[in-house]
Design an enzyme around this catalytic site. Structure first.
Site: not given
Length: 260
Positions: A47, A58
């Site tokens: 990724e 995040d």
């Protein structure tokens, strides 16, 4: 099937647990060397985080890596230019947020990702109810759009996510942001099991895998793991390609041991 799904299905058919690391594009000057080290360590796909100024899912470590990349002048175009020159032998998956994908149009974004050599896309803030424009653009550009489900996702929506996902299904171990955990939580196991009952795609567990023991524990029931914060913490602390590759090699060894 596109390249990512072909790879993940073939690995599972061979009894191999999937290892998919996350690395923030542009985070360091030698960031593409980190990708090469990951390939040498035996990962199955990578990724590539495309930094965004408001990364809602995040956790603090990946946020810091995004801010560091942006401070270094990283842009989507520069990251994709770097990727286009690599020719890595594993599928690459763009990881970013819907605003960035839709800014100049989903088709233009997906075409640029494809031209850079990517094979998949993850948009973690994309609700299943709003997936169609990006899913259509991804399919038209031979990208597998990987969808996420969390322990709080309702049963009916889990089924729809499993049906619409391509490449693999991303099971989020906790309802929250990314980050290392001291121990895996039981809702992650239940989520993986329910998704496996709804699809024949591999189901990977992510958000919280911090080391080889947790990776092996997760792969007692999941088809593989996605690892991000544990890697980016090391990079932010100064780890270079050799150290990062060593950590991923230990994860690979732990996963291979679960195959036996």
């Amino acid at each position: 099937m596109n390249a990512l799904e072909t790879r993940t299905r073939a690995a599972r058919a061979a009894g191999r647990k999937l290892l998919v690391p996350y690395l923030t594009g542009g985070v360091t000057e030698d960031w593409t060397d980190l990708l090469r080290a990951a390939v040498d360590a035996g990962v199955d796909a990578i990724e590539i985080g495309l930094p965004f100024s408001d990364p809602t899912l995040d956790g603090p470590v990946v946020q810091r890596s995004s801010y560091q990349a942006l401070a270094r002048g990283a842009t989507t175009r520069r990251i994709l230019d770097d990727l286009s020159r690599l020719g890595l032998p594993v599928p690459l998956i763009g990881f970013t947020y819907a605003n960035l994908v839709l800014h100049d149009g989903a088709d233009a974004f997906c075409a640029a990702l494809r031209d850079a050599g990517a094979h998949g896309l993850i948009v973690p803030d994309l609700p299943i109810d709003e997936v169609e424009p990006i899913a259509t653009a991804a399919e038209g550009n031979a990208l597998d759009l990987v969808l996420l489900a969390s322990p709080s996702t309702a049963a009916q929506r889990r089924v729809e996510i499993a049906r619409r996902s391509r490449g693999f299904v991303y099971a989020v171990s906790v309802m929250g942001t990314t980050g290392e955990q001291a121990q895996l939580r039981e809702p992650g196991r239940e989520l993986v099991t329910s998704l496996q009952q709804a699809t024949d795609l591999p189901v990977l567990l992510g958000f919280g895998i911090s080391g080889p023991e947790q990776a092996a524990e997760a792969c007692a029931y999941a088809d593989g793991v996605a690892v991000g914060s544990a890697l980016m913490r090391r990079v932010l602390d100064g780890a270079g390609p050799a150290e990062l590759g060593g950590f991923l090699a230990r994860l690979r060894t732990a996963l291979d041991a679960t195959d036996q």
